[in-house]
Motif scaffolding. Sequence first.
Motif, PDB file in Angstrom:
ATOM      1  N   GLU A  82       0.333  22.415  27.303  1.00 20.68           N
ATOM      2  CA  GLU A  82      -0.244  23.635  26.744  1.00 20.68           C
ATOM      3  C   GLU A  82       0.411  24.904  27.282  1.00 20.68           C
ATOM      4  O   GLU A  82       0.250  25.980  26.702  1.00 20.68           O
ATOM      5  CB  GLU A  82      -1.754  23.689  27.007  1.00 20.68           C
ATOM      6  N   THR A  83       1.163  24.797  28.376  1.00 17.61           N
ATOM      7  CA  THR A  83       1.842  25.980  28.907  1.00 17.61           C
ATOM      8  C   THR A  83       3.161  26.256  28.193  1.00 17.61           C
ATOM      9  O   THR A  83       3.730  27.340  28.369  1.00 17.61           O
ATOM     10  CB  THR A  83       2.108  25.832  30.417  1.00 17.61           C
ATOM     11  N   TRP A  84       3.662  25.297  27.408  1.00 10.32           N
ATOM     12  CA  TRP A  84       4.907  25.519  26.656  1.00 10.32           C
ATOM     13  C   TRP A  84       4.559  26.146  25.311  1.00 10.32           C
ATOM     14  O   TRP A  84       4.009  25.488  24.433  1.00 10.32           O
ATOM     15  CB  TRP A  84       5.676  24.217  26.453  1.00 10.32           C
ATOM     16  N   THR A 126      17.794  19.003  16.818  1.00  6.74           N
ATOM     17  CA  THR A 126      18.485  17.722  16.640  1.00  6.74           C
ATOM     18  C   THR A 126      18.719  17.035  17.976  1.00  6.74           C
ATOM     19  O   THR A 126      18.578  15.811  18.108  1.00  6.74           O
ATOM     20  CB  THR A 126      19.829  17.946  15.934  1.00  6.74           C
ATOM     21  N   ALA A 127      19.045  17.837  18.989  1.00  6.92           N
ATOM     22  CA  ALA A 127      19.355  17.261  20.303  1.00  6.92           C
ATOM     23  C   ALA A 127      18.110  16.821  21.059  1.00  6.92           C
ATOM     24  O   ALA A 127      18.134  15.800  21.759  1.00  6.92           O
ATOM     25  CB  ALA A 127      20.130  18.286  21.147  1.00  6.92           C
ATOM     26  N   LEU A 128      17.004  17.569  20.895  1.00  7.75           N
ATOM     27  CA  LEU A 128      15.791  17.289  21.655  1.00  7.75           C
ATOM     28  C   LEU A 128      14.595  17.233  20.715  1.00  7.75           C
ATOM     29  O   LEU A 128      14.293  18.230  20.055  1.00  7.75           O
ATOM     30  CB  LEU A 128      15.555  18.367  22.718  1.00  7.75           C
ATOM     31  N   PRO A 129      13.902  16.119  20.640  1.00  9.20           N
ATOM     32  CA  PRO A 129      12.710  16.033  19.784  1.00  9.20           C
ATOM     33  C   PRO A 129      11.598  16.966  20.275  1.00  9.20           C
ATOM     34  O   PRO A 129      11.500  17.273  21.461  1.00  9.20           O
ATOM     35  CB  PRO A 129      12.289  14.564  19.932  1.00  9.20           C
ATOM     36  N   GLY A 130      10.770  17.422  19.332  1.00 11.43           N
ATOM     37  CA  GLY A 130       9.611  18.234  19.690  1.00 11.43           C
ATOM     38  C   GLY A 130       9.875  19.717  19.744  1.00 11.43           C
ATOM     39  O   GLY A 130       9.102  20.470  20.347  1.00 11.43           O
ATOM     40  N   ALA A 131      10.958  20.185  19.093  1.00 11.67           N
ATOM     41  CA  ALA A 131      11.339  21.591  19.196  1.00 11.67           C
ATOM     42  C   ALA A 131      10.293  22.528  18.613  1.00 11.67           C
ATOM     43  O   ALA A 131      10.209  23.694  19.010  1.00 11.67           O
ATOM     44  CB  ALA A 131      12.678  21.820  18.496  1.00 11.67           C
ATOM     45  N   TRP A 132       9.492  22.046  17.660  1.00  8.45           N
ATOM     46  CA  TRP A 132       8.551  22.928  16.961  1.00  8.45           C
ATOM     47  C   TRP A 132       7.122  22.772  17.457  1.00  8.45           C
ATOM     48  O   TRP A 132       6.189  23.265  16.830  1.00  8.45           O
ATOM     49  CB  TRP A 132       8.618  22.662  15.455  1.00  8.45           C
ATOM     50  N   SER A 133       6.947  22.131  18.589  1.00  7.93           N
ATOM     51  CA  SER A 133       5.598  21.931  19.128  1.00  7.93           C
ATOM     52  C   SER A 133       4.952  23.233  19.586  1.00  7.93           C
ATOM     53  O   SER A 133       3.735  23.293  19.747  1.00  7.93           O
ATOM     54  CB  SER A 133       5.652  20.949  20.308  1.00  7.93           C
ATOM     55  N   PHE A 170       4.341  25.825  17.983  1.00 11.86           N
ATOM     56  CA  PHE A 170       3.446  26.404  16.980  1.00 11.86           C
ATOM     57  C   PHE A 170       1.984  26.094  17.297  1.00 11.86           C
ATOM     58  O   PHE A 170       1.122  26.964  17.246  1.00 11.86           O
ATOM     59  CB  PHE A 170       3.797  25.884  15.586  1.00 11.86           C
ATOM     60  N   SER A 171       1.709  24.834  17.646  1.00 13.91           N
ATOM     61  CA  SER A 171       0.326  24.458  17.954  1.00 13.91           C
ATOM     62  C   SER A 171      -0.127  25.065  19.272  1.00 13.91           C
ATOM     63  O   SER A 171      -1.299  25.407  19.435  1.00 13.91           O
ATOM     64  CB  SER A 171       0.189  22.931  18.008  1.00 13.91           C
ATOM     65  N   ARG A 199      -4.490  29.597  21.283  1.00 10.28           N
ATOM     66  CA  ARG A 199      -4.704  30.476  22.439  1.00 10.28           C
ATOM     67  C   ARG A 199      -5.891  31.395  22.206  1.00 10.28           C
ATOM     68  O   ARG A 199      -6.186  31.801  21.079  1.00 10.28           O
ATOM     69  CB  ARG A 199      -3.452  31.305  22.719  1.00 10.28           C
ATOM     70  N   GLY A 200      -6.558  31.767  23.311  1.00 14.07           N
ATOM     71  CA  GLY A 200      -7.718  32.635  23.228  1.00 14.07           C
ATOM     72  C   GLY A 200      -7.373  34.066  23.592  1.00 14.07           C
ATOM     73  O   GLY A 200      -6.229  34.506  23.468  1.00 14.07           O
ATOM     74  N   LEU A 201      -8.378  34.806  24.072  1.00 12.28           N
ATOM     75  CA  LEU A 201      -8.225  36.229  24.382  1.00 12.28           C
ATOM     76  C   LEU A 201      -7.982  36.394  25.881  1.00 12.28           C
ATOM     77  O   LEU A 201      -8.891  36.206  26.692  1.00 12.28           O
ATOM     78  CB  LEU A 201      -9.491  36.978  23.960  1.00 12.28           C
TER      79      LEU A 201
END
Length: 419
Positions: free
Chosen positions: A65-67, A208-215, A217-218, A223-225
Amino acid sequence: MIGHQRDRGRQAGPLFEWGISRLLLLMLVFGLVSLPVADGNDGELTIYQQWLSVFQSGNFPVGDETWQYPPGMSLAVLVPALLPVLTYKHAFLLAAFLVDAAVVAALVRTGRREGRSMMGAWVWTIGIPLLGSMPYARLDMTVTGICVAALLWLPTHARVGGALAGVGATMKLWPVLVLLGVGSGGSMRAAWKRALVAAVGLCLALGTALPGAWSFFSGQRDRGLQIESFGALPFHVARHFGWSGQAEVAYGAMQFTGPYVDLVAHALLVLNVLGLAGLVWLRLRLPASFFTGAAPSFLGLAAVLLCIFTSRVFSPQFMIWAVGLAAVGTSWRTSGLRIPARMVLAACGFTSVLYPLTYWSVINSTWSAVVTLAVRDGLLLAAAVFILRPLCTAARTGPVQAGGLVPRPHTAEEPVATG
């Protein structure tokens, strides 16, 4: 000969101050001297080192969750590991120092040119240490350095500046906002095209080199306030009048939970979209003569301040962005950013008071913390007003002649950022 000696004298001041202040910063980050409170640097660097291990194993830190960063930020994490020093922590701090040195050198060199000012070097030199040792232990130093390079290249080489802005946007999205200040015509098309090509190409390569590049977004979506954000200030006050919410750790930051928090957080997202849309509308109405070489930093700082106001998160490292944009802007004598830059510098000082010096007071919403938050927020709001006022005037009546971005005839030493 006299002019050369004057230039040397002008650059001696910021270089001397930079040398003294950075010596003190290096002593702080390497533990030779210490603050009376923890600065949080070790915790951040530990997280970065954990990410490094994940990247070296061939993946993005999916599920962490920190990424919360676009794919390009992986490069800022990986590059320090290539430096020939003993530990990753020392390598990261050294890399930040090298970025800092490159920025001040570029601003000093720029300040010696015709029509430019050494104030840009002063703003950077003073602004970074006002934030304490924090900038050297944050990824935002690298992103800001890339954005500064983009701003310095855009007036004369729009393609190079655009590509750099695109690379910066793959790390954090805000650097692409500086392209709002590139004038109409060939330069604008070239800058945006190169930014798009650089951003898409780098993201595809990393994905392409590393899976999970678009994680990421979630990670951002939920995130909160954050307790330091603009939207959190009413809740700090409300705690003194019986509001039942509290501050809790989530997504690597302290966030408010309780009644009406989600409502305010969602409202800020709407305001963010509306604010940027309004700025784009203003930009489209500006006359062509408004787009001097200072326009990218001028409009970029306006956009970044709007994003900070309407963000659910306001981490102290966001001030590094504002310092970098203000520094490049004030390197132009005609930018109209001198007063906003001073306000940004003052806000940096109050940011250091909030974090790390009195962070427990912020967590507990003491009145002293509420007042400090209000003053910092007020300074940034005033800086935004000083920037937006000439934009609105120019969009309505034509280019302003004073107190804003002042158009004037361009010389070979000061090319315009238009096509």
